[in-house]
Motif scaffolding. Structure first.
Motif, PDB file in Angstrom:
ATOM      1  N   ARG A  48      -4.249   0.406  -8.911  1.00 29.85           N
ATOM      2  CA  ARG A  48      -2.899  -0.083  -8.583  1.00 29.85           C
ATOM      3  C   ARG A  48      -2.429   0.535  -7.265  1.00 29.85           C
ATOM      4  N   LEU A  49      -1.820  -0.300  -6.441  1.00 28.89           N
ATOM      5  CA  LEU A  49      -1.362   0.162  -5.132  1.00 28.89           C
ATOM      6  C   LEU A  49      -0.170   1.105  -5.263  1.00 28.89           C
ATOM      7  N   THR A  50      -0.185   2.152  -4.473  1.00 30.29           N
ATOM      8  CA  THR A  50       1.007   2.977  -4.312  1.00 30.29           C
ATOM      9  C   THR A  50       1.904   2.277  -3.285  1.00 30.29           C
ATOM     10  N   GLU A  51       3.143   2.717  -3.173  1.00 30.32           N
ATOM     11  CA  GLU A  51       4.046   2.125  -2.178  1.00 30.32           C
ATOM     12  C   GLU A  51       3.483   2.286  -0.771  1.00 30.32           C
ATOM     13  N   GLU A  52       2.931   3.454  -0.506  1.00 29.87           N
ATOM     14  CA  GLU A  52       2.362   3.718   0.827  1.00 29.87           C
ATOM     15  C   GLU A  52       1.204   2.764   1.121  1.00 29.87           C
ATOM     16  N   GLU A  53       0.326   2.553   0.115  1.00 36.79           N
ATOM     17  CA  GLU A  53      -0.810   1.651   0.308  1.00 36.79           C
ATOM     18  C   GLU A  53      -0.347   0.213   0.516  1.00 36.79           C
ATOM     19  N   ALA A  54       0.620  -0.211  -0.275  1.00 41.70           N
ATOM     20  CA  ALA A  54       1.143  -1.573  -0.132  1.00 41.70           C
ATOM     21  C   ALA A  54       1.728  -1.772   1.263  1.00 41.70           C
ATOM     22  N   SER A  55       2.492  -0.802   1.748  1.00 38.48           N
ATOM     23  CA  SER A  55       3.068  -0.890   3.094  1.00 38.48           C
ATOM     24  C   SER A  55       1.970  -0.917   4.155  1.00 38.48           C
ATOM     25  N   GLY A  56       0.948  -0.110   3.963  1.00 37.67           N
ATOM     26  CA  GLY A  56      -0.173  -0.072   4.917  1.00 37.67           C
ATOM     27  C   GLY A  56      -0.909  -1.396   4.995  1.00 37.67           C
ATOM     28  N   ILE A  57      -1.119  -2.026   3.829  1.00 36.27           N
ATOM     29  CA  ILE A  57      -1.812  -3.325   3.795  1.00 36.27           C
ATOM     30  C   ILE A  57      -0.966  -4.389   4.485  1.00 36.27           C
ATOM     31  N   VAL A  58       0.341  -4.397   4.201  1.00 37.22           N
ATOM     32  CA  VAL A  58       1.239  -5.352   4.859  1.00 37.22           C
ATOM     33  C   VAL A  58       1.224  -5.162   6.363  1.00 37.22           C
ATOM     34  N   ALA A  59       1.240  -3.918   6.819  1.00 37.33           N
ATOM     35  CA  ALA A  59       1.234  -3.639   8.257  1.00 37.33           C
ATOM     36  C   ALA A  59      -0.034  -4.165   8.914  1.00 37.33           C
ATOM     37  N   ILE A  60      -1.198  -3.950   8.260  1.00 35.65           N
ATOM     38  CA  ILE A  60      -2.462  -4.433   8.820  1.00 35.65           C
ATOM     39  C   ILE A  60      -2.477  -5.963   8.886  1.00 35.65           C
ATOM     40  N   ARG A  61      -2.003  -6.595   7.822  1.00 39.72           N
ATOM     41  CA  ARG A  61      -2.028  -8.071   7.784  1.00 39.72           C
ATOM     42  C   ARG A  61      -1.065  -8.675   8.796  1.00 39.72           C
TER      43      ARG A  61
END
Length: 194
Positions: free
Chosen positions: A178-191
């Motif tokens: 499960r994504l942490t908030e930091e990971e979710a934000s990082g994925i959104v930033a990359i995309r």
């Protein structure tokens, strides 16, 4: 193996996988779209070294084809390597477990230490596929210094419970992925950059 060049680097999970390195087999299971394949591919890139990647699909029912493609993966990963792997021929159909033991023992002698092997999308195998028995035998032959990572939408089958009990197989599940908030934000930033 799939490219992980633009993947978010989940260092939290890389560290977890490093901690699990004492298990010869690591089983990653989570629902579709959880990032199992991306995690495995980016972890391979993060670790460096060699990797034999085998993509499972629902047509994987023929042992000869499986052994052929594992051999092809080896040739691709280590070009020019002199191959001494046994060739699966029809007479081995009556002795698949003993052939499998010989094949994987020979394979691990050829591979450089710390080579990762990945069986991706294990859930694609039909329930009646003979590859279940082959993979189970392979799991029991992994020597020290090697790791097999398996990704699946399902957890390990009951037939693998002995390997879990004997600390041969360790599991990374949906709660871990499960994504942490930091990971979710990082994925959104990359995309958003692409």
């Amino acid at each position: 193996r799939p490219s992980s060049r633009d993947a978010y680097q989940r260092h939290r999970l890389f560290e977890r996988l490093d901690e699990m390195a004492h298990f010869p087999v690591i089983w990653i299971s989570a629902p579709a779209g959880s990032g199992k394949t991306t995690l495995a591919s980016s972890y391979v890139a993060y670790r460096g070294g060699r990797c034999l990647w085998y993509q499972m699909d629902r047509d994987d029912t023929d042992p000869a084809t499986f052994f052929y493609y594992v051999t092809e993966a080896l040739k691709h990963e280590i070009p020019g390597i002199p191959l001494t792997l046994p060739l699966f021929t029809p007479e081995y159909l009556q002795g698949i477990p003993s052939f499998t033991r010989r094949f994987f023992e020979s394979l691990f002698k050829i591979l450089p230490e710390n080579t990762l092997m990945v069986f991706d999308n294990y859930h694609e195998l039909p329930d009646d596929s003979p590859l279940h028995g082959i993979i189970q035998t392979a799991f029991s032959r992994v020597p020290e210094g090697f790791t097999i990572i398996t990704t699946s939408r399902k957890g390990p089958s009951p037939e693998l419970s002995r390997l879990k009990a004997n600390q041969v197989l360790g599991c990374l599940g949906w709660d871990d992925l499960r994504l942490t908030e930091e990971e979710a934000s990082g994925i959104v930033a990359i995309r958003s950059e692409h």
